[in-house]
Write a protein that holds these residues in place. Structure first.
Motif, short mmCIF file in Angstrom:
data_model
loop_
_atom_site.label_atom_id
_atom_site.label_comp_id
_atom_site.label_asym_id
_atom_site.label_seq_id
_atom_site.Cartn_x
_atom_site.Cartn_y
_atom_site.Cartn_z
N ASN A 75 -8.40 41.01 -5.04
CA ASN A 75 -9.44 40.97 -3.85
C ASN A 75 -8.60 41.61 -2.73
N GLN A 76 -7.47 41.92 -2.79
CA GLN A 76 -7.29 42.95 -1.65
C GLN A 76 -7.56 44.32 -1.91
N HIS A 77 -7.34 44.69 -3.15
CA HIS A 77 -7.97 45.96 -3.33
C HIS A 77 -9.51 46.08 -3.25
N SER A 78 -10.33 45.13 -3.39
CA SER A 78 -11.59 45.07 -3.39
C SER A 78 -12.00 45.09 -1.95
N ILE A 79 -11.30 44.37 -0.95
CA ILE A 79 -11.69 44.34 0.38
C ILE A 79 -11.12 45.64 1.06
N THR A 80 -10.00 46.10 0.51
CA THR A 80 -9.56 47.56 1.02
C THR A 80 -10.81 48.69 0.81
N ASP A 81 -11.26 48.87 -0.46
CA ASP A 81 -12.38 49.47 -0.93
C ASP A 81 -13.50 49.41 0.10
N SER A 82 -13.90 48.18 0.20
CA SER A 82 -15.17 47.78 0.99
C SER A 82 -14.87 48.29 2.40
N VAL A 83 -13.64 48.04 3.04
CA VAL A 83 -13.54 48.53 4.29
C VAL A 83 -13.51 50.06 4.57
N THR A 84 -13.02 50.74 3.41
CA THR A 84 -12.87 52.25 3.36
C THR A 84 -14.60 52.88 3.69
N ALA A 85 -15.30 52.19 2.60
CA ALA A 85 -16.60 52.31 2.35
C ALA A 85 -17.32 51.99 3.69
N VAL A 86 -17.17 51.06 4.40
CA VAL A 86 -17.54 50.60 5.82
C VAL A 86 -17.44 51.80 6.70
N GLU A 87 -16.07 52.06 6.67
CA GLU A 87 -15.45 53.11 7.64
C GLU A 87 -16.26 54.41 7.48
#
Length: 146
Positions: A75-87
């Motif tokens: 979940n943390q990796h998924s959230i980190t990837d999502s945050v990177t994509a949003v950035e």
């Protein structure tokens, strides 16, 4: 008095033995209860298919904790990837906004240039009309004199 002392001594030995037996029975009960508690915590009394690596803490096995930790990491990796994509998307939008602002400034400059050229063209037309008016007057006055 000898008999009284003897009876008293027998009574005291009997009470000492009785107290000792009670203390030993209580200690044995504590040992048995402690042993049962420890074996239950370790999972030794549960059937093999219900044991989870033989180590439990508050009813949760080590394996279940590992699975929960693995899920939390995913979940943390998924959230980190999502945050990177949003950035990345935010940076793209900011660049697009900057491009639009630059295009707007260029359009405003072109509009200003066009207005100024239009004004100059109006001045040139007015000047040409004035020259043509002067030429007509001269031509008409020469035509009358001839």
């Amino acid at each position: 008095m000898v008999i009284g002392d003897f009876c008293y001594e027998v009574k005291m030995r009997h009470e000492k033995n009785w107290n000792t037996k009670i203390i030993l029975a209580f200690a044995a009960g504590l040992l048995i209860a402690g042993g049962i508690y420890v074996t239950n915590r370790a999972g030794w009394l549960t059937p093999e298919n219900e044991r989870s690596n033989g180590v439990c803490d508050d009813g949760v096995s080590v394996q279940q904790i590992k699975e929960q930790l693995g899920g939390a990491k995913k979940n943390q990796h998924s959230i980190t990837d999502s945050v990177t994509a949003v950035e990345g998307r935010v940076e793209s939008i900011q660049q697009q906004i900057a491009d639009v602002a630059e295009s707007t400034e260029r359009a405003e400059q072109r509009l200003s240039d066009a207005e100024s050229k239009n004004k100059r063209a109006g001045e040139l037309i007015a000047e040409c009309e004035s020259i043509l008016g002067s030429v007509r007057k001269r031509v008409q006055s020469k035509a009358k004199t001839n």
